[in-house]
Enzyme design. Structure first.
Site, mmCIF file in Angstrom:
data_model
loop_
_atom_site.group_PDB
_atom_site.id
_atom_site.type_symbol
_atom_site.label_atom_id
_atom_site.label_comp_id
_atom_site.label_asym_id
_atom_site.label_seq_id
_atom_site.Cartn_x
_atom_site.Cartn_y
_atom_site.Cartn_z
ATOM 1 C CG ASN A 9 3.930 -4.197 7.986
ATOM 2 O OD1 ASN A 9 4.260 -3.587 9.002
ATOM 3 N ND2 ASN A 9 4.183 -5.494 7.817
ATOM 4 C CE LYS A 11 7.865 -6.056 6.332
ATOM 5 N NZ LYS A 11 8.246 -7.354 5.849
ATOM 6 C CG HIS A 93 3.150 -9.723 9.006
ATOM 7 N ND1 HIS A 93 4.407 -10.260 8.834
ATOM 8 C CD2 HIS A 93 2.964 -8.870 7.972
ATOM 9 C CE1 HIS A 93 4.948 -9.744 7.745
ATOM 10 N NE2 HIS A 93 4.091 -8.891 7.200
ATOM 11 C CD GLU A 95 8.164 -9.700 8.587
ATOM 12 O OE1 GLU A 95 7.900 -8.689 9.265
ATOM 13 O OE2 GLU A 95 8.459 -9.644 7.381
ATOM 14 C CD GLU A 165 1.493 -9.750 3.793
ATOM 15 O OE1 GLU A 165 1.773 -8.688 3.230
ATOM 16 O OE2 GLU A 165 1.918 -10.051 4.905
ATOM 17 N N GLY A 171 9.430 -9.367 1.151
ATOM 18 C CA GLY A 171 10.760 -8.777 1.316
ATOM 19 C C GLY A 171 11.827 -9.434 0.460
ATOM 20 C CB SER A 210 8.064 -8.264 -3.599
ATOM 21 O OG SER A 210 8.969 -8.836 -2.662
HETATM 22 C C1 PEP Z 1 4.802 -7.182 4.411
HETATM 23 O O1 PEP Z 1 5.616 -6.910 5.273
HETATM 24 O O2 PEP Z 1 3.642 -7.449 4.748
HETATM 25 C C2 PEP Z 1 5.223 -7.195 3.017
HETATM 26 C C3 PEP Z 1 4.392 -7.581 2.109
HETATM 27 O O3 PEP Z 1 6.534 -6.795 2.758
HETATM 28 P P1 PEP Z 1 7.192 -6.491 1.308
HETATM 29 O O4 PEP Z 1 6.203 -5.624 0.547
HETATM 30 O O5 PEP Z 1 8.446 -5.789 1.613
HETATM 31 O O6 PEP Z 1 7.380 -7.804 0.629
#
Ligand code: PEP
Length: 248
Positions: A9, A11, A93, A95, A165, A171, A210
């Site tokens: 992803n 973003k 998601h 966000e 998640e 992040g 992460s």
């Molecule tokens: C994500 O944006 O779905 C995500 C898991 O980001 P990151 O791997 O950067 O934590």
């Protein structure tokens, strides 16, 4: 369908040039036991589909409208994404839930719109740090998943993928420990199994938060973790490929 799946992803990052370069690099590598999907920003979807010609890489969108068509300026319908060659779409998601006030009901409507248009939805679920510390993780996951199950029905899950998640891990560099992630993945599978044991076995459960080349193998070795949804580390093709290698 392979058991494992690794999804990137991006973003709101990248450019037309970096999209083409990334895809040219990834598509020439094969992944015998792992499906791979990339989620670029909307404007680069067409170029991504065009560049990913080998079948070694699928393309998905990061969001969609819950409406099929109409006067919804700025929105993108599921049928338009299919039309462009997208096969997958992220739904719910964190966000989107956080910055665009997407409720569980809106997420469920988007999930149904995706399935109805023939897209494979990747349904994102996860708790905040406060919710985890208050011992509410399972309650939150049950509510988020339950709303989609109730609004869309079990049959809508046939082609679906679920991504756990934890928001506190996205992040932040704070990955969930493999046993912490496994515990919630097993809980999600049990929620599905209570309704349909075969569906529960077939549904792929991704971990996101992460994931990096150096922690992927340990996470993916857990029984109920069937791959990863990767944000930051998916931007570099070499890191994405290293994570895919850990899944194979
Ligand atoms: C994500 O944006 O779905 C995500 C898991 O980001 P990151 O791997 O950067 O934590």
């Amino acid at each position: 369908m392979r058991r494992m799946l690794v999804a990137g992803n991006w973003k709101m990052q990248g450019s037309m040039h970096s999209t083409r370069e990334w895809i040219d690099r990834v598509k020439v590598t094969s992944s015998p036991s792992c499906d791979r999907v990339v989620f670029p920003p909307f404007p680069y979807l067409g170029a991504a589909v065009e560049a990913a010609t080998t079948g070694e890489l699928a393309v998905g969108a990061q969001d969609l409208s819950e409406h099929a068509e109409g006067a919804y300026t700025g929105e993108v319908a599921a049928s338009m994404l299919r039309d462009m060659g997208a096969e997958y779409v992220l739904v719910g998601h964190s966000e989107r839930r956080q910055y665009h006030a997407e409720s569980d009901a809106v997420v469920a409507a988007k999930f149904l719109a995706a399935v109805s248009a023939g897209l494979q939805p990747v349904l994102c679920l996860g708790e905040t740090l406060e919710e985890r510390e208050a011992g509410k993780t399972e309650e939150v996951i049950q509510r988020q998943l339950g709303t989609v199950l109730e609004q869309c029905g079990l049959s809508a899950f046939t082609a679906a993928i679920i991504a756990y998640e934890p928001i506190w891990a996205i992040g932040t560099g704070h990955t969930a420990r493999p046993d912490q992630a496994q515990q919630i993945h097993a809980f999600i599978r049990s929620q599905l199994a209570g309704r349909d044991a075969k569906l529960a076995r077939m549904t792929r459960l991704l971990y996101g938060g992460s994931v990096k080349p150096d922690n992927a193998a340990e996470l993916f070795s857990e029984a109920d973790i069937d791959g990863g949804l990767v944000g930051g580390a998916s931007l570099q093709a070499a890191d994405f490929l290293a994570i895919c290698a850990a899944a194979c």
